[in-house]
Design an enzyme around this catalytic site. Sequence first.
Site, PDB file in Angstrom:
ATOM      1  CE  LYS A 271      21.407  40.483  37.149  1.00  0.00           C
ATOM      2  NZ  LYS A 271      22.045  40.402  38.488  1.00  0.00           N
ATOM      3  CB  CYS A 341      34.757  28.988  37.501  1.00  0.00           C
ATOM      4  SG  CYS A 341      35.835  29.911  36.385  1.00  0.00           S
ATOM      5  CB  CYS A 348      42.194  25.280  37.672  1.00  0.00           C
ATOM      6  SG  CYS A 348      41.739  26.992  37.288  1.00  0.00           S
ATOM      7  CB  CYS A 351      37.743  22.667  36.866  1.00  0.00           C
ATOM      8  SG  CYS A 351      36.633  23.144  35.520  1.00  0.00           S
ATOM      9  CB  CYS A 357      39.565  25.893  30.759  1.00  0.00           C
ATOM     10  SG  CYS A 357      39.352  27.629  31.262  1.00  0.00           S
TER      11      CYS A 357
END
Length: 422
Positions: A271, A341, A348, A351, A357
Site C-alpha cells: 500500500k 462509512c 447509512c 449515505c 449498497c
Amino acid sequence: MLSVRCSTRVSNAASCFIMASPYFMHRRAAAIRRGNQPAGCTPAASLRSKLTNKRRDAAPVAYVAVKAEEEEARISEQRPSSAPLSTGGCHEPLQQAAVQPKTETDAVPLSSPRRRRRQLKVEYDDDDGVLPVKTEHWEPPEWKKQLGFIREMRSSRDAPVDQMGAEKCYDTEAPAHVRRFQVLVSLMLSSQTKDQVTGAAMQKLRAHGCTVENVLATDDDTLGKLIYPVGFWRNKVKYLKLTSAVLQKEFGGDIPDSVEGLVRLPGVGPKMAHLAMNIAWDQVSGIGVDTHVHRISNRLGWLRKPTKNPEETRKALEEWLPRELWGEINWLLVGFGQQVCLPINPLCSVCLNQHSCPSAHKNSPAKRPKAGSQRSPSPTSSFKAKTEPGSAVKDERITEESLTRPVSPTKHRRKLKSKINH
C-alpha cells in the site's frame, strides 16, 4: 482319331483360359495342388509358392508361411474385377501377379506379427481472420452510480485525509529528493494511525529536520519523542533508521522509483509503495488499499467474493476497475470511510448509496470501550443528506455516555415501577 485329338486340345485350351482368369485363381491353385495339370500346359509357380520360398530362405520362421498365404489371399481379393484378360496363354496373368510390386502400405515387417501404425503429422490452419474468444469481463452492477454518489459526498474535501494526508505532510519548498523522502516517512508513520496524529508527528519531524542525514544522526530516544504517539512508534523508530541507512547507501538519499525497490525497504508494504509512486513520482502503479478501501469495497459489493486482507482487495479491484481511476479511488474511499462509512455504526441513513449498497443498515456491533480509555469523537459528514420536506434523519449511534454512565439500582427499580403502574 484326329477329331478326338482336336477336341482334347480345344478342351485343354479352354481350361487353361478359364484357369488364367482372376476369378478362378483359387480353383486353379487347388487343381495344381491335386496334380490335375492338363497336358501341354506348363503353369508357372503360384504366388503362394514364390512368397513361401523367398521367406523360407530369408527367415525360416513358422509363422512366415501362414503370413504368405494370408497375403496371397488379400492380394487376390484386392485385384480389380475390370482387369483385362490375357489372350497370350495361361502363364501371363500369374507372372503379372507375381511381378507386381507391393506398395509401402502392403509391406509387412518380418520382425513383428502386428503392423505398426504410421505417425500422423497434425497441421493447423492459420488463424488469419479469426477473432479471438473474448473472456467475460466482470464488474459490479451499479458501481458507476455508487462512485458518482461518493464523489458528490466527498466534494467538500474536508476529511482528515484531505488536510493531513501524505500529500499535505511534506515541505513544498524542500528539494525534490527531500520531498519524496518526507512522503515516504509520512506513509510509514500513517500505518495503524489516524491522520491527525500522523500530521502532528510530521510537523515535529520537519521542524527537527526530516532528511536522511538528520534521521540517521538523531538518537532513538529523541526520534521516538518526535513521532510519539503514532501507533507502534518503537518499531517505526527502528524502521526509519534502517530505511534511511539503505537510502543513503544505495540511492544517494532519494527513494526508489519502482514498487519492487520500495517494498524492499524495512517497514514499507505494498500500500505504501503504490501511494509513494503516485504522490512522490507521479506514477500510477497500482491501487493503494488500506483498511478503509478494504472495508468499503467489501460493503459495496465491488468484489467477486469477499476478501480477507487489503492485498487481496487490491488484486480484486485491479481486475475490473479502469486504470484511470486507480489514483483517485484511495483518496475518495479513505475520506468516505472517515466521514460516512465508519468502521462501527456507519451513517447509512445519510449515505446516498443506501438504496444500492448491499450492506446498508447492517450496522456492526458496538464495541465496549476499555476501562479508562477515551475514544476520540468520530468525524461527521459535512454534506447535506437529500431528504423529503418534513422528514428528519435520526442518528442511531450509541453515545459514549450511554455506554459508560453507571446506573444505580434504586433508579432502575423506580423505572420498572413506573412502567408497571402505567
